[in-house]
Design a protein around this motif. Structure first.
Motif, PDB file in Angstrom:
ATOM      1  N   SER A  53       0.873  -1.176   0.000  1.00 15.01           N
ATOM      2  CA  SER A  53       0.000   0.000   0.000  1.00 15.01           C
ATOM      3  C   SER A  53       0.905   1.220   0.000  1.00 15.01           C
ATOM      4  CB  SER A  53      -0.920   0.022   1.226  1.00 15.01           C
ATOM      5  OG  SER A  53      -0.174   0.245   2.408  1.00 15.01           O
ATOM      6  N   TRP A  54       0.377   2.337  -0.464  1.00 14.96           N
ATOM      7  CA  TRP A  54       1.158   3.564  -0.451  1.00 14.96           C
ATOM      8  C   TRP A  54       1.424   4.008   0.992  1.00 14.96           C
ATOM      9  CZ3 TRP A  54       3.573   4.238  -4.705  1.00 14.96           C
ATOM     10  CH2 TRP A  54       2.991   3.868  -5.918  1.00 14.96           C
ATOM     11  N   GLU A  55       0.499   3.691   1.890  1.00 15.79           N
ATOM     12  CA  GLU A  55       0.706   4.029   3.295  1.00 15.79           C
ATOM     13  C   GLU A  55       1.889   3.243   3.869  1.00 15.79           C
ATOM     14  OE1 GLU A  55      -3.276   5.089   2.030  1.00 15.79           O
ATOM     15  OE2 GLU A  55      -2.212   3.170   1.960  1.00 15.79           O
ATOM     16  N   ALA A  56       1.968   1.966   3.503  1.00 19.13           N
ATOM     17  CA  ALA A  56       3.093   1.150   3.976  1.00 19.13           C
ATOM     18  C   ALA A  56       4.409   1.675   3.413  1.00 19.13           C
ATOM     19  CB  ALA A  56       2.881  -0.308   3.585  1.00 19.13           C
ATOM     20  N   LEU A  57       4.382   2.117   2.153  1.00 22.76           N
ATOM     21  CA  LEU A  57       5.592   2.663   1.551  1.00 22.76           C
ATOM     22  C   LEU A  57       5.968   3.996   2.193  1.00 22.76           C
ATOM     23  CD1 LEU A  57       7.722   2.008  -0.554  1.00 22.76           C
ATOM     24  CD2 LEU A  57       6.328   3.199  -2.263  1.00 22.76           C
ATOM     25  N   ASP A  58       4.968   4.793   2.559  1.00 24.04           N
ATOM     26  CA  ASP A  58       5.224   6.032   3.310  1.00 24.04           C
ATOM     27  C   ASP A  58       5.992   5.715   4.593  1.00 24.04           C
ATOM     28  OD1 ASP A  58       4.027   7.875   1.597  1.00 24.04           O
ATOM     29  OD2 ASP A  58       2.057   7.676   2.543  1.00 24.04           O
ATOM     30  N   SER A  59       5.502   4.730   5.321  1.00 25.67           N
ATOM     31  CA  SER A  59       6.138   4.372   6.598  1.00 25.67           C
ATOM     32  C   SER A  59       7.561   3.883   6.381  1.00 25.67           C
ATOM     33  CB  SER A  59       5.317   3.298   7.309  1.00 25.67           C
ATOM     34  OG  SER A  59       4.035   3.783   7.649  1.00 25.67           O
ATOM     35  N   ALA A  60       7.753   3.096   5.324  1.00 29.43           N
ATOM     36  CA  ALA A  60       9.093   2.590   5.025  1.00 29.43           C
ATOM     37  C   ALA A  60      10.028   3.740   4.666  1.00 29.43           C
ATOM     38  CB  ALA A  60       9.033   1.584   3.880  1.00 29.43           C
ATOM     39  N   GLN A  61       9.547   4.704   3.895  1.00 26.94           N
ATOM     40  CA  GLN A  61      10.397   5.833   3.503  1.00 26.94           C
ATOM     41  C   GLN A  61      10.766   6.679   4.726  1.00 26.94           C
ATOM     42  OE1 GLN A  61      10.795   7.234  -0.291  1.00 26.94           O
ATOM     43  NE2 GLN A  61      10.052   9.302   0.104  1.00 26.94           N
TER      44      GLN A  61
ATOM     45  N   ILE B 170       8.009  16.992  11.434  1.00 21.40           N
ATOM     46  CA  ILE B 170       8.851  17.664  10.446  1.00 21.40           C
ATOM     47  C   ILE B 170       9.626  16.638   9.615  1.00 21.40           C
ATOM     48  CG2 ILE B 170      10.908  19.135  10.227  1.00 21.40           C
ATOM     49  CD1 ILE B 170       9.769  20.722  12.667  1.00 21.40           C
ATOM     50  N   LEU B 171      10.099  15.578  10.257  1.00 24.80           N
ATOM     51  CA  LEU B 171      10.812  14.525   9.540  1.00 24.80           C
ATOM     52  C   LEU B 171       9.897  13.826   8.553  1.00 24.80           C
ATOM     53  CD1 LEU B 171      13.457  12.999   9.190  1.00 24.80           C
ATOM     54  CD2 LEU B 171      12.767  11.489  11.050  1.00 24.80           C
ATOM     55  N   GLU B 172       8.647  13.590   8.938  1.00 28.44           N
ATOM     56  CA  GLU B 172       7.675  12.969   8.040  1.00 28.44           C
ATOM     57  C   GLU B 172       7.447  13.815   6.789  1.00 28.44           C
ATOM     58  OE1 GLU B 172       4.273  12.468  10.494  1.00 28.44           O
ATOM     59  OE2 GLU B 172       5.080  10.712  11.559  1.00 28.44           O
ATOM     60  N   LEU B 173       7.608  15.123   6.925  1.00 33.05           N
ATOM     61  CA  LEU B 173       7.432  16.032   5.788  1.00 33.05           C
ATOM     62  C   LEU B 173       8.705  16.144   4.942  1.00 33.05           C
ATOM     63  CD1 LEU B 173       5.395  18.864   7.532  1.00 33.05           C
ATOM     64  CD2 LEU B 173       4.530  17.187   5.881  1.00 33.05           C
ATOM     65  N   GLY B 174       9.757  15.456   5.365  1.00 29.73           N
ATOM     66  CA  GLY B 174      10.966  15.407   4.556  1.00 29.73           C
ATOM     67  C   GLY B 174      12.081  16.333   4.985  1.00 29.73           C
ATOM     68  N   TYR B 175      12.051  16.773   6.241  1.00 26.60           N
ATOM     69  CA  TYR B 175      13.072  17.707   6.721  1.00 26.60           C
ATOM     70  C   TYR B 175      13.606  17.224   8.064  1.00 26.60           C
ATOM     71  CZ  TYR B 175      11.326  20.557   2.965  1.00 26.60           C
ATOM     72  OH  TYR B 175      10.969  20.988   1.709  1.00 26.60           O
TER      73      TYR B 175
END
Length: 459
Positions: free
Chosen positions: A319-327, A439-444
């Motif tokens: 799922s895209w949610e699972a890939l979000d968590s992995a990233q 903030i880390l979840e947003l890529g920073y």
């Protein structure tokens, strides 16, 4: 420390011992190059890459052979229908099957590199080994395992008492209620070794043989090439779980008839990737390429991390949610690793604990859990870096090659950053930590250094 691997033939996890002192022979069934590989296909190749990495982590030299199926794979396992390469050529508006094979082979190899899969020792293409396949069939024929029909030379599975043992096939049940079109086949489980070209048309890929002009069946290529490059009896043969019932069962039958072996000492199989509890396939609407994942802003290493989080013998739901968590998890790991200083030493106790987990049939979920205990543990940061670099030989996350990138910080992120700074000033550490994670979840990433606090984008 002993390495244990699950063997589909024996249906058990057993101790691995190499068959010879020079190298471990590893043969992996490669792609049929009539289309792009989807991310479900790529899961199998990442499992095989992890296997190779674990073997090398244990000190073994590995001779890793991967085939390219560019002829002979029919659209039906029942040996009817057309060759997938011919169908792919027609779908591409009549573009040559040879050109098509080159394009999709190159695309597959690009995907393999993007996922940081190690380059095989040898790539071998079915169309470049026609002579070897003909010789293999002739040997089987000389030993009385074949018969001729109007459309080809077939393997007579009834000649082997243990045919189908790998898949534990119910042969009596198959005979009673055949699931395939029999045509001129003597038994439902018989299969084509060589198919004749149609009399009324010319195929793009066809060759002369002792039996007539035509092309090899799908299964014979792997038997011919694995025995040529590894020997008739080698260490490990890999593929997807869908190979068990037909493709690998028939490879074993051919090898037993020709050489008196089941080809490999271990037969290992990776399980499917599923989307909405349905197996991903090239013909379905759920076809997702690695490039699709990249185009949606994901790092291919995030997909590798997602696969490491599940055991290769368990089906993985995508799922895209699972890939979000992995990233996000990968990002946190990279940021920690990047910030640690050089010059440490590998912690031997941790290294042994890590080896113990991956040596239990490639238990990468447990190995990842250990990695996070290392990140949060009490070792010096320099020793953490050296130890994680050592373990990344197995994980393959390419941690050393990652670098943060500078970017303009969006207003939303800066607002969260300022709120976080206010929370720290008020000694509200729980809120500050929660904001840092957001903030880390947003890529920073926020770095609290001796010269102050900085924020930067990560990739």
């Amino acid at each position: 420390m002993q390495l244990y691997l699950y063997d589909t033939w024996q249906r058990e996890t057993r101790a691995f011992e190499p068959l010879n002192a020079e190298y471990v022979g590893l043969y992996c069934c490669g792609p049929t190059v009539y289309d792009y590989a989807h991310i479900g296909n790529l899961r199998t190749y990442m499992f095989e890459d992890t296997l190779r990495r674990v073997l090398e982590f244990n000190g073994f030299s590995v001779r890793h052979v991967v085939n390219i199926t560019d002829v002979g794979h029919l659209v039906s396992d029942g040996d009817d229908g057309e060759d997938k390469m011919e169908r792919g050529s027609r779908r591409a508006g009549g573009e040559s099957a040879w050109v098509l094979a080159d394009r999709y082979t190159a695309a597959f190899q690009v995907d393999m590199r993007a996922l940081n899969n190690l380059e095989p020792t040898l790539w071998c293409r079915a169309t470049e080994h026609i002579a070897e396949q003909i010789d293999f069939i002739a040997n089987i024929e000389a030993k009385g395992f074949t018969y001729r029909t109007t459309d080809g030379i077939y393997f007579d599975s009834s000649q082997q008492d243990d045919y189908g043992y790998l898949a534990r096939l119910d042969l009596a049940g198959l005979q009673a209620g055949s699931r395939v079109e029999m045509g001129e086949k003597h038994h439902p489980t018989d299969f084509a070794l060589w198919k004749f070209s149609p009399l009324d048309s010319q195929r793009q890929m066809e060759w002369n043989s002792p039996w007539g002009r035509g092309f090899p069946g799908w299964h014979i290529e792997c038997s011919a090439m694995s025995s040529k490059y590894l020997s008739p009896w080698f260490d490990i043969h890999c593929g997807g779980e869908d190979h068990v019932a037909v493709h690998h069962t028939n490879e074993i039958a051919q090898s037993q008839a020709c050489h008196g072996t089941r080809a490999a000492n271990f037969w290992m199989h990776g399980y499917f990737l599923q989307l909405d509890n349905v197996k991903m396939s090239k013909s379905g609407s759920d076809f997702l390429r690695l490039q699709t994942v990249i185009d949606r802003g994901y790092d291919p290493m995030a997909y590798r991390y997602l696969n490491l989080s599940a055991h290769y013998r368990k089906q993985l739901s995508f799922s895209w949610e699972a890939l979000d968590s992995a990233q996000q998890a990968l990002m946190r790991l990279r940021v920690s690793y990047f910030g640690w200083p050089q010059g440490g030493e590998v912690d031997q106790a941790f290294s042994e604990a890590f080896l113990r987990e991956v040596n239990q049939d490639l238990n990468t979920p447990r190995a990842l859990a250990l990695v996070w205990s290392l990140v949060k543990g009490s070792l010096s940061n320099a020793d953490k870096k050296a130890t994680l670099r050592h373990c990344d030989q197995v994980l393959g996350l390419a941690l050393d090659s990652w670098q943060p990138v500078e970017a303009i910080i969006p207003a939303e992120v800066m607002a969260l950053f300022e709120t976080r700074q206010a929370a720290r000033k008020a000694k509200n550490w729980q809120e500050a930590d929660a904001l840092r994670k957001r903030i880390l979840e947003l890529g920073y990433v926020i770095e609290d250094g001796e010269h102050g606090v900085t924020i930067k984008a990560v990739s």
